[in-house]
Design a protein around this motif. Structure first.
Motif, PDB file in Angstrom:
ATOM      1  N   GLY A  42      -3.216  14.970  74.469  1.00  0.00           N
ATOM      2  CA  GLY A  42      -4.083  15.237  73.327  1.00  0.00           C
ATOM      3  C   GLY A  42      -3.823  16.603  72.732  1.00  0.00           C
ATOM      4  O   GLY A  42      -3.050  17.418  73.268  1.00  0.00           O
ATOM      5  N   SER A  87      -7.397  10.706  70.945  1.00  0.00           N
ATOM      6  CA  SER A  87      -7.390  11.155  69.556  1.00  0.00           C
ATOM      7  C   SER A  87      -8.596  10.554  68.855  1.00  0.00           C
ATOM      8  O   SER A  87      -8.732   9.332  68.798  1.00  0.00           O
ATOM      9  CB  SER A  87      -6.105  10.730  68.838  1.00  0.00           C
ATOM     10  N   SER A  92      -3.321  11.381  65.597  1.00  0.00           N
ATOM     11  CA  SER A  92      -2.713  12.705  65.830  1.00  0.00           C
ATOM     12  C   SER A  92      -1.213  12.539  66.067  1.00  0.00           C
ATOM     13  O   SER A  92      -0.796  11.896  67.035  1.00  0.00           O
ATOM     14  CB  SER A  92      -3.365  13.378  67.037  1.00  0.00           C
ATOM     15  N   THR A  95       0.260  13.526  69.545  1.00  0.00           N
ATOM     16  CA  THR A  95      -0.164  12.629  70.626  1.00  0.00           C
ATOM     17  C   THR A  95       0.542  11.286  70.527  1.00  0.00           C
ATOM     18  O   THR A  95       0.951  10.698  71.543  1.00  0.00           O
ATOM     19  CB  THR A  95      -1.692  12.455  70.598  1.00  0.00           C
ATOM     20  N   THR A 113     -10.298   6.597  71.613  1.00  0.00           N
ATOM     21  CA  THR A 113     -10.327   6.935  70.199  1.00  0.00           C
ATOM     22  C   THR A 113     -11.654   6.528  69.577  1.00  0.00           C
ATOM     23  O   THR A 113     -12.381   5.693  70.129  1.00  0.00           O
ATOM     24  CB  THR A 113      -9.167   6.250  69.439  1.00  0.00           C
TER      25      THR A 113
END
Length: 317
Positions: A42, A87, A92, A95, A113
């Protein structure tokens, strides 16, 4: 990004937590049976939360690591290595690039998420929804809090230990409500003590380092003021020097065995420290809230102080 909507996102925290607690009453993390190593992937707030989760898992005997999604390499894939990409938006870039090294390989992948069917879910073996609702202000605040909670659920599932998580989340909702409802009593003090020419410095014990990191990020991201984070014990080795030359304003989350060591220097140099959730000798002020004696409640709650300070500065109120 919108400061008024960010404020509304913060005010919606208790309701979102209550809904998540009800969901946790019925759901468990979809994790594989055999896990020897856990690799969290992350950036930003996601990595902050993962750092605490990894530390907690290591304390229970697991190999666990919180990696930057942007790292060029990390642990190789393996059937007993659980990969957890995190994320809030599910998009992202860093990531997703890190995740690509694992998708289709022997490592089970469980994505966390807030956006169903986002890119991070593609190729994942399982998906855990953050259930934080839309953050219309454009700042990860509820998603950060919910990420921590889901990672605590993973810890409980993997180790067979830990506390009643829905009950903990309900306590965090009460603590969050308490801070919000009494903000007119404590926010002016926080604004006064932290408003200096050289920014805000957030300090927390290693076990709650995410609180310092997230607090500093909130001050940078919204009002665009300088802010940084430091671990309580490490402070005497890396940040103490700033008290010599700056108008040093710190937001301290107590609980470290090394708080007193840091405060010795603070008192000698006349720096300003505001504590959240406890007291230390030499503080200029303290903000307390319901259940703040519980370190797990503190982990899930205490960043709200910096978030509300940042919201006030951002709105120019």
């Amino acid at each position: 990004m919108n400061p008024e909507l960010f404020q509304a996102d913060l005010e919606a925290k208790p309701a979102a937590l209550t809904d998540l607690a009800a969901w946790l009453d019925k759901e468990r993390p979809p994790l594989p049976e055999r896990v020897r190593r856990v690799v969290f992937l992350g950036m930003g707030s996601s990595r902050y939360a993962a750092g605490v989760a990894a530390l907690r898992l290591r304390a229970r005997g697991f190999d666990a690591y919180a990696e930057y999604g942007s790292a060029a390499a990390t642990f190789p894939a393996g059937p007993e290595t659980l990969v957890v990409p995190i994320s809030a938006t599910g998009g992202s870039r860093e990531t997703l690039d890190a995740l690509a090294r694992y998708v289709g390989g022997p490592s089970p992948v469980v994505a966390l998420t807030n956006v169903p069917d986002s890119a991070i879910t593609e190729g994942a073996d399982a998906v855990i929804p953050m259930l934080a609702g839309e953050e219309r202000g454009g700042v990860a605040c509820r998603t950060f809090q919910h990420t921590l909670i889901h990672l605590l659920a993973m810890e409980s599932e993997l180790t067979g230990a830990g506390r009643d998580l829905p009950s903990l989340v309900r306590l965090a909702a009460e603590a969050t409500s308490d801070l919000l409802e009494r903000r007119e009593q404590w926010l002016p003090l926080a604004l006064d003590l932290l408003d200096g020419p050289n920014g805000v410095y957030a300090i927390a014990p290693a076990e709650r380092m995410s609180s310092a990191e997230q607090s500093a990020l909130m001050v940078r991201e919204g009002p665009r003021r300088p802010a940084d984070a430091c671990e309580s014990g490490d402070w005497s080795h890396v940040d103490v020097y700033l008290t010599k030359t700056l108008s040093y304003r710190a937001l301290l989350f107590p609980g470290s065995a090394y708080d007193a060591q840091a405060m010795d220097w603070v008192r000698q140099r006349g720096s300003t420290v505001l504590t959240v959730g406890g007291h230390v000798e030499g503080e200029r002020g303290s903000i307390r809230y319901a259940h703040d004696e519980d370190p797990d409640v503190a982990l899930l709650t205490e960043t709200l102080v910096a978030e509300l300070v940042a919201a006030h500065w951002w709105r120019g109120a």
